[in-house]
Every structure is written in C-alpha cells, then in structure tokens.
Design a protein around this motif. Structure first.
Motif, PDB file in Angstrom:
ATOM      1  N   PRO A 171       3.933  -4.950   6.547  1.00  0.00           N
ATOM      2  CA  PRO A 171       2.673  -5.617   6.894  1.00  0.00           C
ATOM      3  C   PRO A 171       1.460  -4.703   6.702  1.00  0.00           C
ATOM      4  CG  PRO A 171       3.827  -4.965   8.892  1.00  0.00           C
ATOM      5  CD  PRO A 171       4.728  -4.593   7.747  1.00  0.00           C
ATOM      6  N   LEU A 172       0.593  -5.079   5.781  1.00  0.00           N
ATOM      7  CA  LEU A 172      -0.629  -4.332   5.496  1.00  0.00           C
ATOM      8  C   LEU A 172      -1.742  -5.316   5.171  1.00  0.00           C
ATOM      9  CD1 LEU A 172       0.763  -1.563   3.098  1.00  0.00           C
ATOM     10  CD2 LEU A 172      -0.044  -1.186   5.439  1.00  0.00           C
ATOM     11  N   VAL A 173      -2.988  -4.967   5.495  1.00  0.00           N
ATOM     12  CA  VAL A 173      -4.105  -5.805   5.066  1.00  0.00           C
ATOM     13  C   VAL A 173      -4.129  -5.809   3.545  1.00  0.00           C
ATOM     14  CG1 VAL A 173      -5.457  -5.466   7.152  1.00  0.00           C
ATOM     15  CG2 VAL A 173      -5.734  -3.894   5.236  1.00  0.00           C
ATOM     16  N   THR A 174      -4.726  -6.832   2.953  1.00  0.00           N
ATOM     17  CA  THR A 174      -4.539  -7.085   1.533  1.00  0.00           C
ATOM     18  C   THR A 174      -5.003  -5.948   0.630  1.00  0.00           C
ATOM     19  OG1 THR A 174      -4.709  -9.459   1.951  1.00  0.00           O
ATOM     20  CG2 THR A 174      -4.987  -8.731  -0.314  1.00  0.00           C
ATOM     21  N   ASP A 175      -6.163  -5.368   0.908  1.00  0.00           N
ATOM     22  CA  ASP A 175      -6.613  -4.283   0.039  1.00  0.00           C
ATOM     23  C   ASP A 175      -5.688  -3.078   0.143  1.00  0.00           C
ATOM     24  OD1 ASP A 175      -7.442  -3.771   2.628  1.00  0.00           O
ATOM     25  OD2 ASP A 175      -9.417  -3.019   2.067  1.00  0.00           O
ATOM     26  N   ALA A 176      -5.212  -2.777   1.363  1.00  0.00           N
ATOM     27  CA  ALA A 176      -4.277  -1.667   1.557  1.00  0.00           C
ATOM     28  C   ALA A 176      -2.920  -1.979   0.935  1.00  0.00           C
ATOM     29  CB  ALA A 176      -4.117  -1.364   3.041  1.00  0.00           C
ATOM     30  N   ALA A 177      -2.514  -3.236   0.973  1.00  0.00           N
ATOM     31  CA  ALA A 177      -1.243  -3.629   0.366  1.00  0.00           C
ATOM     32  C   ALA A 177      -1.269  -3.414  -1.142  1.00  0.00           C
ATOM     33  CB  ALA A 177      -0.945  -5.088   0.694  1.00  0.00           C
ATOM     34  N   ALA A 178      -2.388  -3.814  -1.775  1.00  0.00           N
ATOM     35  CA  ALA A 178      -2.523  -3.619  -3.210  1.00  0.00           C
ATOM     36  C   ALA A 178      -2.509  -2.131  -3.561  1.00  0.00           C
ATOM     37  CB  ALA A 178      -3.805  -4.271  -3.710  1.00  0.00           C
ATOM     38  N   ALA A 179      -3.181  -1.324  -2.740  1.00  0.00           N
ATOM     39  CA  ALA A 179      -3.220   0.118  -2.982  1.00  0.00           C
ATOM     40  C   ALA A 179      -1.842   0.746  -2.810  1.00  0.00           C
ATOM     41  CB  ALA A 179      -4.224   0.777  -2.034  1.00  0.00           C
ATOM     42  N   ALA A 180      -1.100   0.293  -1.816  1.00  0.00           N
ATOM     43  CA  ALA A 180       0.249   0.817  -1.589  1.00  0.00           C
ATOM     44  C   ALA A 180       1.165   0.486  -2.760  1.00  0.00           C
ATOM     45  CB  ALA A 180       0.816   0.245  -0.292  1.00  0.00           C
ATOM     46  N   PHE A 181       0.978  -0.688  -3.315  1.00  0.00           N
ATOM     47  CA  PHE A 181       1.784  -1.089  -4.470  1.00  0.00           C
ATOM     48  C   PHE A 181       1.464  -0.224  -5.683  1.00  0.00           C
ATOM     49  CE2 PHE A 181       2.246  -3.732  -8.327  1.00  0.00           C
ATOM     50  CZ  PHE A 181       3.631  -3.885  -8.312  1.00  0.00           C
ATOM     51  N   VAL A 182       0.201  -0.029  -5.953  1.00  0.00           N
ATOM     52  CA  VAL A 182      -0.205   0.792  -7.092  1.00  0.00           C
ATOM     53  C   VAL A 182       0.298   2.224  -6.932  1.00  0.00           C
ATOM     54  CG1 VAL A 182      -2.181   1.779  -8.327  1.00  0.00           C
ATOM     55  CG2 VAL A 182      -2.217  -0.623  -7.641  1.00  0.00           C
ATOM     56  N   ALA A 183       0.339   2.702  -5.686  1.00  0.00           N
ATOM     57  CA  ALA A 183       0.798   4.069  -5.413  1.00  0.00           C
ATOM     58  C   ALA A 183       2.319   4.208  -5.449  1.00  0.00           C
ATOM     59  CB  ALA A 183       0.275   4.525  -4.059  1.00  0.00           C
ATOM     60  N   GLY A 184       3.034   3.077  -5.588  1.00  0.00           N
ATOM     61  CA  GLY A 184       4.485   3.130  -5.683  1.00  0.00           C
ATOM     62  C   GLY A 184       5.211   3.172  -4.362  1.00  0.00           C
ATOM     63  N   ARG A 185       4.509   2.848  -3.272  1.00  0.00           N
ATOM     64  CA  ARG A 185       5.138   2.921  -1.950  1.00  0.00           C
ATOM     65  C   ARG A 185       5.907   1.659  -1.591  1.00  0.00           C
ATOM     66  NH1 ARG A 185       0.035   5.210  -0.684  1.00  0.00           N
ATOM     67  NH2 ARG A 185      -0.564   3.394   0.562  1.00  0.00           N
ATOM     68  N   VAL A 186       5.673   0.576  -2.314  1.00  0.00           N
ATOM     69  CA  VAL A 186       6.409  -0.676  -2.095  1.00  0.00           C
ATOM     70  C   VAL A 186       6.807  -1.232  -3.462  1.00  0.00           C
ATOM     71  CG1 VAL A 186       5.286  -1.235   0.095  1.00  0.00           C
ATOM     72  CG2 VAL A 186       4.282  -2.046  -2.050  1.00  0.00           C
ATOM     73  N   ASP A 187       7.752  -2.168  -3.442  1.00  0.00           N
ATOM     74  CA  ASP A 187       8.272  -2.735  -4.687  1.00  0.00           C
ATOM     75  C   ASP A 187       7.505  -3.960  -5.162  1.00  0.00           C
ATOM     76  OD1 ASP A 187      10.728  -1.006  -4.895  1.00  0.00           O
ATOM     77  OD2 ASP A 187      11.124  -1.957  -2.954  1.00  0.00           O
ATOM     78  N   ALA A 188       6.811  -4.613  -4.244  1.00  0.00           N
ATOM     79  CA  ALA A 188       6.073  -5.829  -4.594  1.00  0.00           C
ATOM     80  C   ALA A 188       4.961  -6.034  -3.586  1.00  0.00           C
ATOM     81  CB  ALA A 188       7.003  -7.045  -4.621  1.00  0.00           C
ATOM     82  N   VAL A 189       4.023  -6.903  -3.941  1.00  0.00           N
ATOM     83  CA  VAL A 189       2.882  -7.154  -3.069  1.00  0.00           C
ATOM     84  C   VAL A 189       2.445  -8.604  -3.207  1.00  0.00           C
ATOM     85  CG1 VAL A 189       1.195  -6.446  -4.822  1.00  0.00           C
ATOM     86  CG2 VAL A 189       0.572  -6.323  -2.400  1.00  0.00           C
ATOM     87  N   GLY A 190       1.965  -9.172  -2.116  1.00  0.00           N
ATOM     88  CA  GLY A 190       1.318 -10.481  -2.146  1.00  0.00           C
ATOM     89  C   GLY A 190      -0.178 -10.264  -2.006  1.00  0.00           C
ATOM     90  N   ALA A 191      -0.964 -10.772  -2.966  1.00  0.00           N
ATOM     91  CA  ALA A 191      -2.405 -10.505  -2.954  1.00  0.00           C
ATOM     92  C   ALA A 191      -3.155 -11.629  -3.642  1.00  0.00           C
ATOM     93  CB  ALA A 191      -2.710  -9.173  -3.642  1.00  0.00           C
ATOM     94  N   PHE A 192      -4.486 -11.590  -3.498  1.00  0.00           N
ATOM     95  CA  PHE A 192      -5.355 -12.590  -4.108  1.00  0.00           C
ATOM     96  C   PHE A 192      -6.413 -11.900  -4.943  1.00  0.00           C
ATOM     97  CE2 PHE A 192      -7.090 -11.533   0.050  1.00  0.00           C
ATOM     98  CZ  PHE A 192      -8.441 -11.337  -0.189  1.00  0.00           C
ATOM     99  N   ALA A 193      -6.988 -12.644  -5.878  1.00  0.00           N
ATOM    100  CA  ALA A 193      -8.077 -12.114  -6.701  1.00  0.00           C
ATOM    101  C   ALA A 193      -9.284 -11.840  -5.808  1.00  0.00           C
ATOM    102  CB  ALA A 193      -8.445 -13.115  -7.795  1.00  0.00           C
TER     103      ALA A 193
END
Length: 337
Positions: A171-193
């Motif tokens: 569970p992460l707020v959307t901007d942090a979730a996208a950043a975590a995904f780009v950094a390789g800390r998670v395998d997938a992310v749910g996000a919006f434009a």
C-alpha cells in the motif's frame, strides 16, 4: 486514478456532517446575461478529464455563462476531497468511488455531471517477465488502497481467477507507488495518468490490464454540496453549461486547448495527446444515458451498486452509501442543445 488516504477523508466527513446541507431536487434554469447569485469555488486536480476546467477559466467561459467561479487546483487529490467534505469548497472533480466513500461517512453530496469515463488511463503496469495478470500470483503489487486503481486491480485479478490474497499488496500513495515501481522495489503497480507515464519509464514495463477492459467502472464527475443544488441551482446550471461550452471551444481550438491542459498537468504536449483514447469525455447525450437508471455498465446507478459492494467488502466503508438523491440529471438535461 485520483488517490487519497481513506482515514483522512472519513475523519473530515464525520467532522463536517453537521455543516453540510440536505439534498434536494430543484428546477434549473439556463445561464443568464448577468452573474448568478454568489461566487463558488470549484476544485480539480491531476486527471486528463478535469483539465477542461482550466481551459474554461483561461478563456473566460465561466463569466460568459453567467457564473462567478474561483477555480482551485489541488496538488493533492486527497485535499480536494477533504475540502468538499468540510465545506471549504462548493464543488469538486472526483470519482464515483470517492463520492460514495464520502456519502458513506455522512456527507451530503450530489453528482450533477459526468465529466468522463476512464477508458485506458488507469492501468496495472508490470515489470519485464510478467506477461499477464495471472502472472502476478505471489508478486509485489503497489497500489493505494481504496482507490479506483485498487478497484481496477481487484477486477483484473478476479477475471484471472485470482484474489488479493494471491498477491503481496504494497500500500502506497499513487505517486510513491509509481516511483517504487520504477526503482524496482515492486513487481507491478496500479496507477493513473499522468503517473502511468512515470511508471512506464521502467525498461521492459508494460500495461497488463487497463480500465478500457472494464467499461464504465471508473466514471469521473462534477460533485457539488447538496445544499448548493437546493439553494442556488442557477449557479450549478451555469457551471454545467460552462462545461459543455468549453468542450465546444476545445473542439474548434484543439492545439491551443491541448497546450493549456498539458501545461496544467506538467507534462509535454506529446504525452498529453497520448492520454486521448484513455479518457472518454462525455457528451450531453452520454450524460443523460448514464444518469438513466439501468442494469448495464453505462448506467451510474448500476456502477454505484458495484462500487458500494467493493467499499463494503474491503472494509473501507463502514456504512452502505445511501444512493437516494445522489444523482441529479436535471442540469445536463437543461443544457441548450
């Protein structure tokens, strides 16, 4: 798409219930030559379907439609929800799920306009090596709990005959979730434009599910305090008229409009154009069709029931949202054709 911590929102709603008006249905009038009574504040935040309001402001279209509107941009969508719930603003651009969450907490809010449906700009994005939703089993997936992208994730998992128990939800707020995904800390992310643009910067990443696969599941709206509908319907009518007048201006001035909207979202014109198919802006007739009660994905009452079930089943809402009087189609019906 449009994320926020639910505990903050619920607290704000519960604190503000006593200040909010009672829902009511009123007759509506078209825009007048002189300003309607009272200035209102309209909130909006980062989502392609809501940038239309920025065009309206810069082209003076609120005044042309007889209303005085202070347009308020929120860097945090969360803050816009709290502002409407506490009465700090009079109207806001928000999703159906979030409106239902507020109503569940006791807020008196009315949906008067469908801005758009998400038709691809909400995405589940995976790293290289994950070919589809079924491959998420046992993987780390970042998403903000309770948001429409959490909802999209659950819909996609169910279609793949999986559930949330089959993944490791981060569970992460959307901007942090996208950043975590780009950094390789998670395998997938749910996000919006526009956060999907950030997530897709990860080499080899791809969208394995989008809102285009679930028609009508993520509608976005103009939501107003219910006492505004009761006490000042002419202002609501003027704002709704402005929306459609702005859509007409955008149609005739596409390049200028895209420039305004891209700047407001802090993205390039090229990136903004890539969002076109993922956000379907509703016409007046599509609004009328959506407000009409029915049992298919295009009908708001149907989607509201499904979203309410989601909020209750996940424990995000403690009370079933009251749908009585939530949708008011009088304003879109009164817009000049």
């Amino acid at each position: 798409m449009r994320s926020r911590p639910l505990t903050r929102l619920l607290t704000a709603v519960l604190c503000a219930v006593g200040m909010l008006g009672v829902a009511g249905l009123s007759g509506c009038t078209g825009s007048t030559a002189s300003p309607a009574s009272g200035k209102i504040t309209l909130g909006f935040s980062a989502w392609p379907g809501w940038n239309v309001w920025q065009v309206a402001q810069e082209q003076g279209l609120f005044a042309q439609n007889g209303v005085e509107v202070e347009l308020k941009w929120f860097d945090s969508y969360t803050d816009s929800l709290n502002a409407l719930a506490t009465g700090a603003i009079d109207a806001n651009s928000q999703t159906l799920n979030d409106t239902l969450m507020s109503v569940s907490g006791g807020a008196r809010q009315t949906v008067v306009l469908v801005n758009d449906n998400s038709t691809g700009n909400d995405k589940i994005i995976s790293r290289d090596g994950i070919a589809g939703v079924a491959d998420l089993k046992g993987k780390k997936v970042a998403v903000e709990q309770g948001t429409v992208d959490h909802y999209l994730l659950l819909l996609a998992l169910a279609e793949a005959k999986l559930s949330e128990k089959d993944i490791e939800l981060v569970p992460l707020v959307t901007d942090a979730a996208a950043a975590a995904f780009v950094a390789g800390r998670v395998d997938a992310v749910g996000a919006f434009a526009p956060f999907t643009t950030k997530a897709l910067e990860r080499p080899g990443s791809r969208a394995i599910a989008t809102s285009a696969e679930f028609p009508g599941a993520i509608p976005d709206h103009l939501v107003v305090k219910s006492d505004l509908v009761k006490d000042n319907p002419q202002v609501v009518q003027g704002v709704v008229n402005t929306w459609f007048a702005t859509l007409a201006w955008i149609k005739d001035n596409r390049d200028a409009a895209v420039g305004i909207m891209a700047k407001r979202n802090g993205v390039s014109v090229e990136d903004y154009k890539s969002y076109d198919s993922g956000t379907t802006i509703f016409t007046r007739q599509q609004n009328i069709d959506a407000f009409t009660p029915g049992t298919t994905p295009q009908h708001l009452n149907h989607q509201a029931r499904l979203a309410s079930d989601f909020l209750m089943s996940t424990g995000l809402a403690k009370n079933t949202p009251n749908l009585d009087g939530l949708f008011n189609d009088a304003f879109v019906k009164a817009v000049p054709e």
